[in-house]
Design an enzyme around this catalytic site. Structure first.
Site, PDB file in Angstrom:
ATOM      1  N   TYR A 155       0.837  -1.207   0.000  1.00 52.96           N
ATOM      2  CA  TYR A 155       0.000   0.000   0.000  1.00 52.96           C
ATOM      3  C   TYR A 155       0.876   1.262   0.000  1.00 52.96           C
ATOM      4  O   TYR A 155       0.630   2.200  -0.758  1.00 52.96           O
ATOM      5  CB  TYR A 155      -0.891  -0.041   1.241  1.00 52.96           C
ATOM      6  CG  TYR A 155      -1.725   1.183   1.518  1.00 52.96           C
ATOM      7  CD1 TYR A 155      -2.898   1.423   0.816  1.00 52.96           C
ATOM      8  CD2 TYR A 155      -1.361   2.075   2.523  1.00 52.96           C
ATOM      9  CE1 TYR A 155      -3.679   2.539   1.108  1.00 52.96           C
ATOM     10  CE2 TYR A 155      -2.137   3.182   2.816  1.00 52.96           C
ATOM     11  CZ  TYR A 155      -3.298   3.414   2.104  1.00 52.96           C
ATOM     12  OH  TYR A 155      -4.065   4.514   2.392  1.00 52.96           O
ATOM     13  N   LYS A 159       1.144   4.096  -2.886  1.00 55.78           N
ATOM     14  CA  LYS A 159       0.848   5.523  -2.660  1.00 55.78           C
ATOM     15  C   LYS A 159       1.998   6.401  -3.155  1.00 55.78           C
ATOM     16  O   LYS A 159       1.775   7.411  -3.829  1.00 55.78           O
ATOM     17  CB  LYS A 159       0.564   5.789  -1.179  1.00 55.78           C
ATOM     18  CG  LYS A 159      -0.795   5.283  -0.704  1.00 55.78           C
ATOM     19  CD  LYS A 159      -1.954   6.010  -1.376  1.00 55.78           C
ATOM     20  CE  LYS A 159      -3.324   5.595  -0.856  1.00 55.78           C
ATOM     21  NZ  LYS A 159      -4.433   6.093  -1.677  1.00 55.78           N
TER      22      LYS A 159
HETATM   23  N1  SER Z   1      -5.043   4.302   7.542  1.00 51.42           N
HETATM   24  C1  SER Z   1      -4.342   3.638   6.498  1.00 51.42           C
HETATM   25  C2  SER Z   1      -4.026   2.260   6.808  1.00 51.42           C
HETATM   26  O1  SER Z   1      -3.914   1.970   7.976  1.00 51.42           O
HETATM   27  C3  SER Z   1      -3.063   4.337   6.229  1.00 51.42           C
HETATM   28  O2  SER Z   1      -3.327   5.379   5.387  1.00 51.42           O
HETATM   29  O3  SER Z   1      -3.831   1.493   5.930  1.00 51.42           O
END
Ligand code: SER
Length: 339
Positions: A155, A159
């Site tokens: 993730y 990003k």
């Molecule tokens: N809140 C998100 C997550 O924990 C991070 O941007 O994946």
């Protein structure tokens, strides 16, 4: 036949989507088209002019929408969050990166038709950062946007890369072609800290321990926190997060000295979070049962970030510092929600 101007929101059913659709409806100055994998929540349906249950990777679905609507702004919220993405990294990459690329192309196409720049608002995250050790995390000053960008999650990688793609589309796309000026994608991004909503419960994130703790206490359920008590990251209320998106959206482009901005409200440890929860729900049963791998992820995220550029360029300021966040915003709403 003129198309109807509209703001397109992807991931509309998510936590940020809920808050954003309500805030845009309250302002009442634009028509919203919502897309999400799942049918839009019933409460949100009267607030949009059109909603579609479908995949952002479905080109036909997206192209059908733009036959009817001229997309002036895209709030691209759809993503697999950090914990979920570790279980399905290939799907996460497909949704988080390929999906974003398709939508940047769509935004560019819209701009070519309208002759105006299409705004593309993209939530990034503290997950973009990757600090190598707890000692370093403890010693670091508030991080600037360009520091420590070696994320350890799919993730986070997604990003950071999409921040670059957005900047590329905004400033360099088709750089060897003769381009009419004033056309293209006006990409803008904020890096959110952990978000806490009073209305919805998060799923699939690694900063979820905070909101999960709060909602469990309000429901009268025990909660085992999956990180150590000393774990510290920045947080923000959902209302401040939505305000930030709308402020960034409204800022004149010439004021923006960068395309990606840190924003934050307050940094507290998981134990301080517990103490805030106990103030409101004194009987809450909260214990700590760290999950080693999720802990390792949160340990790479900064204690705090430097959001001075956002303050300078578009007037960012949170409305909910920690005491106000819990006492005046989160607790009254959550208590009312669970009766
Ligand atoms: N809140 C998100 C997550 O924990 C991070 O941007 O994946």
């Amino acid at each position: 036949m003129a198309r109807r101007p509209a703001v397109l929101i992807t991931g509309a059913n998510g936590e940020v989507g809920h808050g954003l659709i309500e805030a845009l409806a309250a302002r009442g100055d634009c028509d919203v088209v919502a897309v999400d994998l799942h049918p839009l929540a019933k409460s949100l349906r009267p607030l949009v002019v059109n909603w579609q249950a479908g995949d952002i990777l479905d080109e036909q679905l997206m192209q059908r929408l733009v036959t009817e609507y001229e997309v002036t702004t895209l709030f691209h919220l759809a993503a697999l969050l950090s914990t979920r993405a570790e279980y399905s990294p290939d799907i996460a990459h497909e949704v988080n990166v390929t999906g974003t690329l398709h939508l940047l192309k769509l935004a560019h196409q819209q701009s070519s038709w309208s002759g105006r720049r299409t705004k593309f608002i993209f939530p990034s995250s503290i997950a973009a950062y990757g600090i190598q050790s707890l000692e370093e995390k403890a010693a670091l000053p508030p991080l600037k946007e360009w520091e420590q960008l070696a994320p350890t999650t799919m993730y986070g990688c997604n990003k950071v890369y999409c921040e670059h793609l957005g900047r590329y589309y905004a400033q360099h796309y088709q750089q060897l072609a003769a381009r009419p000026s004033g056309v293209g994608v006006d990409f803008r991004s904020v890096r959110f800290p952990g978000l806490i909503s009073a209305e919805t419960i998060p799923s699939g994130g690694t900063s979820d321990f905070g909101p999960e703790m709060l909602h469990a206490a309000a429901k009268g359920e025990p909660y085992a926190c999956f990180v150590r008590p000393d774990t510290t990251i920045p947080f923000m209320t959902m209302s401040d997060a939505v305000r930030a998106l709308l402020m960034l959206h409204r800022a004149p482009e010439e004021r923006l000295k960068q395309r990606v901005y840190n924003i934050t409200s307050f940094s507290i440890s998981a134990d301080e979070f517990r103490l805030e929860v106990l103030k409101a729900f004194p009987g809450a049963e909260i214990c700590f049962d760290p999950h080693a791998q999720r802990q390792a992820i949160v340990d790479t995220w900064p204690r705090t970030v430097d959001d001075e550029p956002a303050r300078r360029d578009w007037g960012w300021q949170p409305e909910h510092p920690v005491e106000v966040a819990f006492a005046e915003y989160l607790v009254p709403r959550i208590a009312a929600r669970y009766g």
